[in-house]
Design an enzyme around this catalytic site. Structure first.
Site, short mmCIF file in Angstrom:
data_model
loop_
_atom_site.label_atom_id
_atom_site.label_comp_id
_atom_site.label_asym_id
_atom_site.label_seq_id
_atom_site.Cartn_x
_atom_site.Cartn_y
_atom_site.Cartn_z
N ARG A 26 0.81 -1.20 0.00
CA ARG A 26 0.00 0.00 0.00
C ARG A 26 0.86 1.27 0.00
O ARG A 26 1.78 1.40 -0.80
CB ARG A 26 -1.03 -0.07 1.15
CG ARG A 26 -2.05 -1.20 0.95
CD ARG A 26 -2.80 -1.60 2.22
NE ARG A 26 -3.70 -0.55 2.71
CZ ARG A 26 -4.98 -0.41 2.33
NH1 ARG A 26 -5.51 -1.21 1.42
NH2 ARG A 26 -5.73 0.53 2.87
N ASP A 152 -2.93 11.66 10.30
CA ASP A 152 -4.27 11.40 9.81
C ASP A 152 -5.10 12.64 10.05
O ASP A 152 -4.89 13.37 11.02
CB ASP A 152 -4.88 10.21 10.59
CG ASP A 152 -6.05 9.56 9.87
OD1 ASP A 152 -6.96 10.29 9.45
OD2 ASP A 152 -6.06 8.32 9.76
N TYR A 165 -7.41 5.31 18.46
CA TYR A 165 -6.63 5.57 17.24
C TYR A 165 -6.44 7.07 17.03
O TYR A 165 -5.33 7.54 16.75
CB TYR A 165 -7.33 4.95 16.03
CG TYR A 165 -6.73 5.34 14.70
CD1 TYR A 165 -5.58 4.70 14.24
CD2 TYR A 165 -7.29 6.35 13.92
CE1 TYR A 165 -5.01 5.06 13.02
CE2 TYR A 165 -6.73 6.71 12.71
CZ TYR A 165 -5.59 6.07 12.26
OH TYR A 165 -5.02 6.43 11.06
N MET A 167 -6.52 9.45 19.21
CA MET A 167 -5.62 9.97 20.24
C MET A 167 -4.16 9.64 19.91
O MET A 167 -3.27 10.48 20.10
CB MET A 167 -6.00 9.39 21.60
CG MET A 167 -7.34 9.87 22.12
SD MET A 167 -8.00 8.81 23.43
CE MET A 167 -6.84 9.12 24.74
#
Length: 261
Positions: A26, A152, A165, A167
């Protein structure tokens, strides 16, 4: 089990060297291909995707023999972290770039979350990147190198059912800013926040992101009206490593404008 490929090199390489975590598939594999094409020798970390990693290393070795080192490790095992850096420098004689790409992602609904889930999500998304950066810092200072972290959009904006996630990614975003100050002026530290690039595979059950209806809704909220490509993330990594000589402590959104909506 952790092992490495390629023969030992006796003299340090004159080429730049990058260590990329989660490099087998990926986005990680796209970053590896791009940096390799740009002339980097690569230390390629993977956890469980051994066949994918072997294919990638074979592909890159065919283009430039002796240019890759593959390193298997579970990033939750602390001793593996300085070891990854040590093996990279032992093999190539230098380190110019650290790309913290490896990430664990799964839902943690409030009321059902366990300490083990917390530890797993923080280990890959925050703890390992910090201790890899700490181990890499002296070598990166010597080459005036750089670090790129993959964060993200959800480091800033919560994703339902994914508190832990989010955090952990928020911790990585703060690490990017903090280390940019701590490691200046020799080492630049930046991050990329991808938007919708590759839909998660079914096993990761990203809050329904995997189903077509939700995917269409996300694209509808993206001004550029499409998903991005892994290669577009790799382009941004390459720029932050080699072109962004006066940029540090920044999180660059590569999200088609989705963060604006």
């Amino acid at each position: 089990m952790h092992h490495e490929s390629s023969s030992e090199r006796l003299v340090p390489t004159s080429r730049r060297v990058a260590l990329i975590t989660g490099a087998a598939r990926r986005i990680g594999a796209a970053i590896a291909r791009r940096l390799h094409a740009d002339g980097y020798d690569l230390a390629l970390h993977y956890r469980s995707s051994a066949q994918d990693m072997q294919r990638l290393a074979t592909e890159l070795e065919a283009k430039r023999p002796g240019s890759t080192l593959t390193l298997q490790a579970d990033l939750a095992e602390f001793d593996r972290l300085p070891e990854l850096v040590a093996k990279t420098v032992g093999r190539f004689g230098r380190l110019d770039a650290l790309v913290n790409n490896a990430s664990t992602f799964h839902p943690t609904p409030v009321g059902e979350t366990t300490p083990r889930q917390w530890d797993e999500l923080f280990a890959s998304n925050a703890r390992a990147p910090f201790f890899l950066a700490q181990a890499a810092a002296p070598h990166l200072r010597a080459t005036r190198g750089a670090i790129v972290n993959l964060v993200d959009l959800y480091a800033e904006r919560p994703l339902p059912r994914h508190s832990v996630y989010c955090m952990a990614k928020a911790a990585l975003a703060m690490m990017t800013q903090s280390l940019a100050i701590e490691l200046a002026p020799e080492v630049r530290v930046n991050a990329i926040a991808p938007g919708a690039i590759l839909w998660p595979e079914p096993a990761s059950t990203q809050a329904g992101d995997g189903d077509a209806q939700r995917q269409q809704a996300i694209i509808a909220r993206t001004p550029l009206a499409r998903t991005g490509s892994a290669e577009e993330i790799a382009d941004a990594v390459a720029w932050l490593l080699d072109g962004a000589s006066y940029t540090t402590g920044q999180v660059i959104r590569v999200d088609g404008g989705r963060g604006l909506v």
